[in-house]
Design an enzyme around this catalytic site. Structure first.
Site, PDB file in Angstrom:
ATOM      1  N   CYS A 112      -3.195  -2.861   1.623  1.00 39.69           N
ATOM      2  CA  CYS A 112      -2.094  -3.834   1.581  1.00 39.69           C
ATOM      3  C   CYS A 112      -2.206  -4.905   2.667  1.00 39.69           C
ATOM      4  O   CYS A 112      -1.501  -5.912   2.627  1.00 39.69           O
ATOM      5  CB  CYS A 112      -0.749  -3.120   1.669  1.00 39.69           C
ATOM      6  SG  CYS A 112      -0.486  -1.986   0.305  1.00 39.69           S
ATOM      7  N   HIS A 254       4.530  -8.154   4.132  1.00 41.89           N
ATOM      8  CA  HIS A 254       3.968  -7.486   2.957  1.00 41.89           C
ATOM      9  C   HIS A 254       5.125  -6.810   2.222  1.00 41.89           C
ATOM     10  O   HIS A 254       5.909  -6.065   2.813  1.00 41.89           O
ATOM     11  CB  HIS A 254       2.915  -6.468   3.383  1.00 41.89           C
ATOM     12  CG  HIS A 254       2.637  -5.449   2.326  1.00 41.89           C
ATOM     13  ND1 HIS A 254       2.310  -5.813   1.034  1.00 41.89           N
ATOM     14  CD2 HIS A 254       2.679  -4.101   2.342  1.00 41.89           C
ATOM     15  CE1 HIS A 254       2.141  -4.716   0.317  1.00 41.89           C
ATOM     16  NE2 HIS A 254       2.365  -3.658   1.081  1.00 41.89           N
ATOM     17  N   ASN A 284       5.597  -3.628  -5.104  1.00 48.15           N
ATOM     18  CA  ASN A 284       4.556  -3.733  -4.073  1.00 48.15           C
ATOM     19  C   ASN A 284       3.221  -3.995  -4.764  1.00 48.15           C
ATOM     20  O   ASN A 284       2.689  -3.111  -5.434  1.00 48.15           O
ATOM     21  CB  ASN A 284       4.526  -2.420  -3.275  1.00 48.15           C
ATOM     22  CG  ASN A 284       3.446  -2.393  -2.208  1.00 48.15           C
ATOM     23  OD1 ASN A 284       2.494  -3.165  -2.249  1.00 48.15           O
ATOM     24  ND2 ASN A 284       3.582  -1.486  -1.250  1.00 48.15           N
TER      25      ASN A 284
END
Ligand code: COA
Length: 333
Positions: A112, A254, A284
């Protein structure tokens, strides 16, 4: 004056199929209320059968090139956790499909945090004079590595791609990228891991146990580390820049989980109206999340030329990173 990497174009792409929390509640014991209150996520986009990360990267890359008004770059970098193949990298085929065959093309793997690691790498290619322009794409078909029976990861992750076109410029012009802070802690790799499929399991002679081919997450510990690492990294990059959060117009973290984003922003002292988030609609999307959130915010008029943007990310590895940029006068495609 030293060479800087400057943001010249941005694009995003989501696969059309939407999976809502209600859809998940028909698959296993969960509810819209549980998922929204724990994560802030209402739906996520999911690839159709046969669509790969490279397909999403191609769409986002084409849009970023259009936004920048160029059809040429010197290098293509793809940040992804879900490459089309274990080998080769996904970027060369994406470059070829975009008419950029022959250019430097490679993948960056930092889960990520991948987009910010890729951004630092692309900035380095430009600063060193190796490239005058780079197409950086964060792309994931993350749902292909999520265990369909795991209600915790199925609720969180989604698919998508976002891309930047970067060009050489001056450090004081709008769009200039930097400074950066990057870090890792491999001693905690098991908190976010696909145990099987790589050389560790293949060389062991032991067949993969059921479920080991999926992305396993120790949610509670990940939550704690994400808040701590993103906050500390953001503080370090602000210290490098020599100013505090009072000079930050927009914070884009993020898009891991809305509670994580709010906890980080609260600790940094960024007021709610300066926070950028699209996690309710996309979930996500790992390495795609920061460029997708910025593309959405720019399209919605939430970013103005000259805005000081703070970006911060956390992911498997563990990895984390932050960077600053001055928002340029660009329109997403
Ligand atoms: N619906 C209903 N219950 C769920 C669920 C879901 N979608 N997902 C997990 N649960 C259950 C668990 O199975 C567990 O049940 P049990 O007590 O019977 O075993 C219970 O909820 C509590 O699980 P726990 O993991 O302690 O919950 P939590 O409050 O920590 O919330 C997360 C779970 C995943 C939402 C949370 O840990 C989280 O957001 N972690 C960070 C994840 C993340 O950001 N990952 C990406 C990093 S880049």
């Amino acid at each position: 004056m030293s060479r800087a990497a400057v943001l010249a174009g941005i694009g995003g792409w989501l696969p059309p199929r939407v999976v809502t929390n209600e859809d998940l509640a028909r698959r296993f014991d969960t509810s819209d209320e549980w998922i929204r209150s724990r994560t802030g996520i209402g739906q996520r986009h999911v690839v159709d059968q046969g669509t790969s990360t490279g397909d999403l990267a191609f769409e986002a890359g084409a849009r970023a090139l259009k936004s920048a008004g160029v059809d040429e770059v010197d290098a293509v970098v793809v940040a992804t956790t879900t490459p089309d193949h274990l080998s080769p990298a996904t970027a060369p085929q994406v470059a070829d499909r975009l008419g950029l065959g022959g250019r430097a093309a490679f993948d960056v793997a930092a889960v990520c945090t991948g987009f910010l690691y890729g951004l630092a790498t692309a900035t380095g290619l430009i600063a060193s004079g190796t490239a005058d322009s780079v197409l950086l794409i964060g792309a994931e078909s993350f749902t292909t590595i999520v265990d369909p029976a795991d209600r915790s990861t199925s609720a969180i992750f989604g698919d998508g791609a976002g891309a930047f076109v970067l060009r050489a410029g001056e450090p004081d012009e709008l769009g200039a990228i930097g400074p950066f802070d990057l870090g890792s802690d491999g001693s905690l790799a098991e908190l976010l891991m696909i145990p099987a499929g790589g050389s560790r399991q293949r060389s062991s002679g032991r067949p993969a146990a059921p479920g080991e081919e999926y992305f396993l997450m120790q949610g509670k510990q990940v939550y704690r580390h994400a808040v701590l690492r993103m906050t500390e990294s953001a503080q370090r990059v602000l210290a490098k820049a020599g100013h505090g959060t009072d000079r930050i117009d927009r914070f884009v973290g993020h898009q891991a989980n809305l509670r994580i984003l709010d906890a980080v922003a609260d600790r940094l002292g960024v007021p709610p109206e300066r926070r950028i988030s699209n996690i309710d609609r996309v979930g996500n999307t790992a390495a795609a999340s920061i460029p997708l959130a910025l593309a959405d915010a720019a399209a919605a008029g939430e970013l103005s030329p000259g805005d000081r943007v703070l970006a911060s990310a956390f992911g498997g590895g563990l990895t984390w990173g932050s960077c600053l940029l001055r928002w340029p006068d660009i329109t997403p495609a």
